[in-house]
Design a protein around this motif. Structure first.
Motif, PDB file in Angstrom:
ATOM      1  N   ARG A   1     -21.846  22.282   0.288  1.00  0.00           N
ATOM      2  CA  ARG A   1     -22.366  21.171   1.089  1.00  0.00           C
ATOM      3  C   ARG A   1     -22.659  20.007   0.144  1.00  0.00           C
ATOM      4  O   ARG A   1     -23.257  20.180  -0.914  1.00  0.00           O
ATOM      5  CB  ARG A   1     -23.640  21.565   1.830  1.00  0.00           C
TER       6      ARG A   1
ATOM      7  N   ALA B   1     -25.468  15.879   4.117  1.00  0.00           N
ATOM      8  CA  ALA B   1     -25.568  17.251   4.633  1.00  0.00           C
ATOM      9  C   ALA B   1     -24.511  17.570   5.685  1.00  0.00           C
ATOM     10  O   ALA B   1     -24.253  18.735   5.973  1.00  0.00           O
ATOM     11  CB  ALA B   1     -26.961  17.494   5.194  1.00  0.00           C
ATOM     12  N   ASN B   2     -23.877  16.542   6.250  1.00  0.00           N
ATOM     13  CA  ASN B   2     -22.843  16.768   7.255  1.00  0.00           C
ATOM     14  C   ASN B   2     -21.462  16.965   6.642  1.00  0.00           C
ATOM     15  O   ASN B   2     -20.503  17.193   7.364  1.00  0.00           O
ATOM     16  CB  ASN B   2     -22.795  15.594   8.237  1.00  0.00           C
TER      17      ASN B   2
ATOM     18  N   VAL C   1     -18.961  19.082   4.172  1.00  0.00           N
ATOM     19  CA  VAL C   1     -18.722  20.362   3.510  1.00  0.00           C
ATOM     20  C   VAL C   1     -17.397  20.258   2.760  1.00  0.00           C
ATOM     21  O   VAL C   1     -16.425  19.706   3.260  1.00  0.00           O
ATOM     22  CB  VAL C   1     -18.677  21.509   4.538  1.00  0.00           C
TER      23      VAL C   1
END
Length: 82
Positions: free
Chosen positions: A24, A29-30, A32
């Motif tokens: 991540r 955080a969105n 990957v």
């Protein structure tokens, strides 16, 4: 089928996959990313990319699997453990 399942199935079923990591982004955080190491480039395309775990994940997550950017590196020296 989530990314963790792809990681688990890859470890279990693909001896030519030397390392498979789901990461991540620390600033987003969105986002990957994966870091993948195979015994050869051809192993990435067959069997990995054609595996049931990967094809199911692609179908289930096609709306978030965007901006695919492959980088192929030449190993100078390293150690992988499986």
């Amino acid at each position: 089928m989530g990314f963790a399942n792809v990681c688990n199935m890859t470890e279990k079923d693909e001896p030519g996959t030397l390392s498979y990591n789901i990461l991540r982004d620390k600033d987003n955080a969105n986002q990957v990313k994966t870091l993948e190491v195979y015994e050869s480039e051809s192993y990435l395309w067959d069997p990995h990319a054609k595996s049931a775990a990967v094809t199911s994940n692609k179908e289930a997550n096609k709306d978030i699997r965007t901006n695919l950017h492959l980088v192929f590196l030449k190993r100078v020296t390293s150690y992988f453990y499986k």
